[in-house]
Enzyme design. Structure first.
Site, PDB file in Angstrom:
ATOM      1  N   ASP A 124     -13.354  30.244  -3.737  1.00 31.46           N
ATOM      2  CA  ASP A 124     -13.743  31.742  -4.084  1.00 31.46           C
ATOM      3  C   ASP A 124     -12.543  32.153  -5.318  1.00 31.46           C
ATOM      4  O   ASP A 124     -11.596  31.925  -5.238  1.00 31.46           O
ATOM      5  CB  ASP A 124     -13.386  32.636  -2.930  1.00 31.46           C
ATOM      6  CG  ASP A 124     -14.803  32.497  -1.919  1.00 31.46           C
ATOM      7  OD1 ASP A 124     -16.052  32.375  -2.506  1.00 31.46           O
ATOM      8  OD2 ASP A 124     -14.430  32.807  -0.797  1.00 31.46           O
ATOM      9  N   HIS A 272     -16.218  25.703   0.081  1.00 31.66           N
ATOM     10  CA  HIS A 272     -17.408  25.911   1.003  1.00 31.66           C
ATOM     11  C   HIS A 272     -18.801  26.061   0.198  1.00 31.66           C
ATOM     12  O   HIS A 272     -18.785  26.005  -0.682  1.00 31.66           O
ATOM     13  CB  HIS A 272     -17.057  27.187   1.844  1.00 31.66           C
ATOM     14  CG  HIS A 272     -16.978  28.632   0.874  1.00 31.66           C
ATOM     15  ND1 HIS A 272     -15.880  28.652   0.278  1.00 31.66           N
ATOM     16  CD2 HIS A 272     -17.923  29.521   0.703  1.00 31.66           C
ATOM     17  CE1 HIS A 272     -16.000  29.841  -0.349  1.00 31.66           C
ATOM     18  NE2 HIS A 272     -17.388  30.315  -0.223  1.00 31.66           N
ATOM     19  N   ARG A 287     -18.019  39.872   3.244  1.00 28.68           N
ATOM     20  CA  ARG A 287     -16.878  39.324   3.000  1.00 28.68           C
ATOM     21  C   ARG A 287     -15.708  40.179   2.398  1.00 28.68           C
ATOM     22  O   ARG A 287     -15.874  41.029   1.674  1.00 28.68           O
ATOM     23  CB  ARG A 287     -17.048  38.330   1.894  1.00 28.68           C
ATOM     24  CG  ARG A 287     -15.829  37.257   1.835  1.00 28.68           C
ATOM     25  CD  ARG A 287     -16.204  36.304   0.748  1.00 28.68           C
ATOM     26  NE  ARG A 287     -15.624  36.521  -0.466  1.00 28.68           N
ATOM     27  CZ  ARG A 287     -15.871  36.024  -1.792  1.00 28.68           C
ATOM     28  NH1 ARG A 287     -16.973  35.005  -1.719  1.00 28.68           N
ATOM     29  NH2 ARG A 287     -15.704  36.196  -2.864  1.00 28.68           N
TER      30      ARG A 287
HETATM   31  C1  SIN Z   1     -19.512  32.657   0.039  1.00 29.06           C
HETATM   32  O1  SIN Z   1     -19.489  31.770  -0.809  1.00 29.06           O
HETATM   33  O2  SIN Z   1     -18.700  33.419   0.209  1.00 29.06           O
HETATM   34  C2  SIN Z   1     -20.540  33.103   0.924  1.00 29.06           C
HETATM   35  C3  SIN Z   1     -20.726  32.248   2.061  1.00 29.06           C
HETATM   36  C4  SIN Z   1     -21.949  32.424   2.881  1.00 29.06           C
HETATM   37  O3  SIN Z   1     -22.416  33.402   2.634  1.00 29.06           O
HETATM   38  O4  SIN Z   1     -21.851  31.834   3.992  1.00 29.06           O
END
Ligand code: SIN
Length: 296
Positions: A124, A272, A287
């Protein structure tokens, strides 16, 4: 024969790491690893009530497992923010939609009209000069099937590289830039204005984790535009080669969401990927993103 370096490599070099994780025990909660390499579900804990000792143990577990998962937390949005704030100051995201009433909470709301686009490996806000320490993601509404999030251990990814490639990227610096992702949705004038606020950031291709000292491969396809001092073709090939490592299954874990699940990942150590396989079902996530430090 081990042509790719992957068939035997991960098992061999990850053994001490996986043994260390398997031996982890805590007094105030239990951990159930999701894979031998990273990710653990933390059981017997209420994120609304963390005393100092439990918090200290969580800090250890966070750095060891790199992504922690919690089920059935039933947090309100405010409690979510309070938990995240214990780890550091939270950022406002300039390009993603915030929850009404709190600019520090990003709301990912997907449905039959809004498809999930977070299905690219990334860390991120690596486009910031000071990127994120970690992100706390809370499931508000989940699809009946699908919508998992995958995580890749970028220390394992670094350690698995062949020695000549490690030498080649030693000391290399990459440029991270929001323009190729969020910027692609802006007109040229707006993009130029926003670039003044958020200029391209220079980060080491291999960063050192500030707590564990581990070497972390820190490039991703969404935000890394090029490697300083290389021509475009050479840089593109190298970035592609390095980004491929996040896709190695032995470096990954995968989390299946339920309503009220929470995931907390270390953006300094993992990448991720949110599987976008549930359309047209609804998936609503929130988030909170904790500000980290300048990568070195
Ligand atoms: C993100 O990329 O922070 C979102 C991850 C998600 O929605 O699982």
């Amino acid at each position: 024969m081990d042509l790719s370096g992957h068939h035997f490599g991960p098992r061999r070099f990850l053994k001490p790491h996986t043994e260390r994780l398997a031996a982890k025990r805590y007094e105030n909660f239990d951990v159930a690893p999701l894979s031998p390499v990273l990710g653990a579900e933390v059981r017997g804990i209420d994120l609304r009530e963390l005393d100092e000792q439990t918090f200290a143990e969580l800090q250890d577990a966070f750095c060891a497992f790199k992504v922690l998962f919690f089920r059935d937390q039933g947090l309100t949005s405010e409690q979510h923010v309070t938990f995240a704030e214990r780890w550091g100051e939270l950022e406002d995201h300039p390009f993603l939609p915030a929850k009404e009433g709190d600019s520090r909470v990003i709301r990912f709301a997907k449905d039959d009209e809004t498809v999930g686009v977070e299905n690219q490996w990334h860390s991120d806000v690596s486009w910031r000069e000071v990127p994120s320490l970690g992100s706390v993601l809370r499931a508000v509404e989940v699809p009946p099937v699908g919508g998992d999030t995958l995580f890749a251990d970028m220390n394992a990814a670094y350690e698995g590289l062949p020695d000549d490639l490690k030498q080649r990227i030693d000391g290399a610096v990459a440029v991270h830039d929001f323009t190729q992702s969020f910027g692609a949705m802006m007109d040229a004038e707006t993009r130029a204005e926003r670039q003044k606020e958020y200029p391209p950031a220079h980060h080491p291709v291999v960063r050192t984790h500030p707590v564990t000292g581990a070497k972390i491969l820190y490039v991703n396809r969404i935000f890394t535009s090029h490697i300083v001092g290389m021509d475009v073709a050479e840089s593109d090939v190298l970035i592609e080669r390095l980004c491929r490592e996040a896709s190695v299954p032995e470096y990954q874990c995968r989390f299946h969401w339920e309503k009220n699940s929470v995931a907390f990942w270390d953006n300094r150590a993992v990448q991720h990927y949110a599987a976008s396989d549930y359309w047209p079902a609804r998936r609503i996530m929130e988030r909170a993103t904790i500000i980290g430090e300048r990568p070195v």
